[in-house]
Design an enzyme around this catalytic site. Structure first.
Site, PDB file in Angstrom:
ATOM      1  N   GLU A 226     -46.906 -20.899 -22.724  1.00 38.70           N
ATOM      2  CA  GLU A 226     -48.191 -21.292 -22.125  1.00 38.70           C
ATOM      3  C   GLU A 226     -49.170 -21.751 -23.200  1.00 38.70           C
ATOM      4  OE1 GLU A 226     -48.754 -17.691 -19.888  1.00 38.70           O
ATOM      5  OE2 GLU A 226     -47.098 -18.278 -18.586  1.00 38.70           O
TER       6      GLU A 226
ATOM      7  N   GLY B 162     -42.391 -17.008 -14.684  1.00 37.72           N
ATOM      8  CA  GLY B 162     -43.263 -16.962 -13.508  1.00 37.72           C
ATOM      9  C   GLY B 162     -42.719 -17.699 -12.290  1.00 37.72           C
TER      10      GLY B 162
ATOM     11  N   GLU C 128     -37.487 -17.388 -24.130  1.00 33.88           N
ATOM     12  CA  GLU C 128     -38.133 -17.507 -22.826  1.00 33.88           C
ATOM     13  C   GLU C 128     -37.957 -18.924 -22.293  1.00 33.88           C
ATOM     14  OE1 GLU C 128     -41.224 -14.278 -22.096  1.00 33.88           O
ATOM     15  OE2 GLU C 128     -42.256 -15.996 -22.934  1.00 33.88           O
TER      16      GLU C 128
ATOM     17  N   SER D 226     -39.020 -14.099 -15.548  1.00 32.73           N
ATOM     18  CA  SER D 226     -38.714 -13.504 -14.248  1.00 32.73           C
ATOM     19  C   SER D 226     -37.818 -12.270 -14.329  1.00 32.73           C
ATOM     20  CB  SER D 226     -38.103 -14.558 -13.315  1.00 32.73           C
ATOM     21  OG  SER D 226     -39.054 -15.578 -13.057  1.00 32.73           O
TER      22      SER D 226
ATOM     23  N   HIS E 241     -46.163 -18.373 -27.357  1.00 32.73           N
ATOM     24  CA  HIS E 241     -45.759 -18.330 -25.943  1.00 32.73           C
ATOM     25  C   HIS E 241     -45.811 -19.754 -25.373  1.00 32.73           C
ATOM     26  CE1 HIS E 241     -45.851 -17.457 -21.651  1.00 32.73           C
ATOM     27  NE2 HIS E 241     -45.351 -16.272 -21.953  1.00 32.73           N
TER      28      HIS E 241
ATOM     29  N   ASN F 197     -46.420  -8.613 -21.108  1.00 23.12           N
ATOM     30  CA  ASN F 197     -47.430  -9.618 -21.418  1.00 23.12           C
ATOM     31  C   ASN F 197     -48.297  -9.780 -20.177  1.00 23.12           C
ATOM     32  OD1 ASN F 197     -48.914 -11.884 -22.019  1.00 23.12           O
ATOM     33  ND2 ASN F 197     -47.185 -13.320 -21.868  1.00 23.12           N
TER      34      ASN F 197
ATOM     35  N   LYS G 268     -50.953 -11.423 -19.800  1.00 19.89           N
ATOM     36  CA  LYS G 268     -51.628 -12.733 -19.714  1.00 19.89           C
ATOM     37  C   LYS G 268     -53.115 -12.519 -19.402  1.00 19.89           C
ATOM     38  CE  LYS G 268     -47.258 -14.612 -18.284  1.00 19.89           C
ATOM     39  NZ  LYS G 268     -46.509 -15.740 -17.773  1.00 19.89           N
TER      40      LYS G 268
HETATM   41  C1  PEP Z   1     -43.915 -14.337 -19.785  1.00 19.34           C
HETATM   42  O1  PEP Z   1     -44.946 -14.876 -19.515  1.00 19.34           O
HETATM   43  O2  PEP Z   1     -43.679 -14.054 -20.976  1.00 19.34           O
HETATM   44  C2  PEP Z   1     -42.973 -14.052 -18.712  1.00 19.34           C
HETATM   45  C3  PEP Z   1     -41.742 -13.816 -19.035  1.00 19.34           C
HETATM   46  O3  PEP Z   1     -43.458 -14.060 -17.416  1.00 19.34           O
HETATM   47  P1  PEP Z   1     -42.647 -13.611 -16.073  1.00 19.34           P
HETATM   48  O4  PEP Z   1     -41.969 -12.320 -16.387  1.00 19.34           O
HETATM   49  O5  PEP Z   1     -43.713 -13.469 -15.054  1.00 19.34           O
HETATM   50  O6  PEP Z   1     -41.686 -14.708 -15.781  1.00 19.34           O
END
Ligand code: PEP
Length: 252
Positions: free
Chosen positions: A97, A173, A167, A213, A95, A9, A11
C-alpha cells in the site's frame, strides 16, 4: 529452528481507545504463548499507549512505517528513534500500500531499513507481485528486484535479523489467499535468492512471513509449509478472537 512470527498490521484502523481495548483482550488471551513471536502494529498515534499496556507481556509492538532521517524539517514524518522511545521493536517497511499509494521505491525502502537497524529496531520488509505480474509470469523478476533493492548493502549479520514478508498484492484484503503451493514456491525462491546474495546460514536463519487474506481457516495450511515462518495479517488482526486463533494455529 526459526521461531514463527505472527504480526498484525492494523493499517489505518483503531483509535487509541479501540487499540487499548483490543490489546487488553489479546494480552489475556495470548498469555503464556512462547513458541510464537507475536507483534501488533497499531497506527502511530496508538503505539505509545499500546506499548505501555503491553509492557512485560509476550506481545511486541511494531510500527507500520517510518522515515530514514534522524530528525529535522520533515513535516509529518516519524523517525526510528521516536518509534523506539515509544516502545516499538519492529517496523513494517515497503508494504504494497505504501509502494502503490505513496510511490515508495526499493531505494527509498532500503534507506529506511538502514535507519531502522541503526536504531536497534527490526524491519519487516514486504515484497510481492501484482495480479498482472503473476498472470504474465514475471513474479520472479519482480520479487528479485524488490528483495535485492531493499537488501542492498547490508551485512550477513544484519540480514539474519530481518524479517521478510511475501505479500502477493492480489491476495491483500481480497479474500483470495495464495495456495500453500504458490506461497511455498515463492518463499523458497526468496530463501534461495538470499542464499545466493549472502550464504546458506543467513538464508536459513531468515524468517519469511506470508501475508494476504490469512484467516483462522487457512492459517494452519500455510504455516505448516517448510519455508513459511509466520504471517503478516491485516483484516483478521483487527478482532481479538480471530487474531488469537491465528497465533494459536495448529502445528503439524
Ligand atoms: C496486509 O495488509 O499486510 C495484509 C496481509 O492484509 P489482509 O490480511 O487483510 O489481506
Amino acid at each position: 529452528m526459526r521461531k514463527t512470527i505472527i504480526a498484525g498490521n492494523w493499517k489505518m484502523n483503531k483509535n487509541i481507545a479501540e487499540a487499548l481495548e483490543l490489546v487488553k483482550d489479546l494480552k489475556i488471551k495470548l498469555e503464556g504463548v512462547a513458541d510464537t513471536e507475536v507483534v501488533v502494529c497499531p497506527p502511530f498515534l496508538a503505539v505509545n499507549a499500546v506499548s505501555q499496556l503491553l509492557k512485560g507481556s509476550n506481545i511486541k509492538v511494531g510500527a507500520q512505517n517510518c522515515y530514514f532521517e534522524k530528525k529535522g524539517a520533515f513535516t509529518g514524518e516519524v523517525s526510528p528513534a521516536m518509534l523506539k522511545e515509544a516502545g516499538c521493536a519492529y517496523v513494517i517497511l515497503g508494504h504494497s500500500e505504501r509502494r502503490q499509494y505513496f510511490k515508495e521505491t526499493n531505494d527509498f525502502i532500503n534507506k529506511k531499513v538502514k535507519a531502522v537497524l541503526a536504531e536497534g529496531l527490526l524491519p519487516i520488509i514486504c515484497a510481492g507481485e501484482t495480479l498482472e505480474e503473476r498472470e504474465k509470469n514475471i513474479w520472479k523478476e519482480v520479487i528479485k528486484t524488490q528483495i535485492t533493492g531493499c537488501l542492498a548493502g547490508f551485512t550477513k549479520e544484519e540480514v539474519s535479523k530481518m524479517v521478510l514478508a511475501y505479500e502477493p498484492v492480489w491476495a491483500i484484503g481480497t479474500g483470495k489467499v495464495a495456495s500453500k503451493e504458490q506461497a511455498q514456491e515463492v518463499h523458497k525462491f526468496i530463501r534461495d535468492l538470499v542464499e545466493k546474495l549472502y550464504d546458506k546460514p543467513v538464508a536459513e536463519a531468515l524468517r519469511i512471513q506470508y501475508g494476504g487474506s490469512v484467516k483462522p481457516d487457512n492459517v494452519s495450511i500455510l504455516m505448516n509449509e517448510p519455508d513459511i515462518d509466520g504471517a503478516l495479517v491485516g483484516g483478521a488482526a483487527l478482532e481479538a478472537d480471530s487474531f488469537v486463533k491465528l497465533v494459536k494455529f495448529e502445528k503439524k
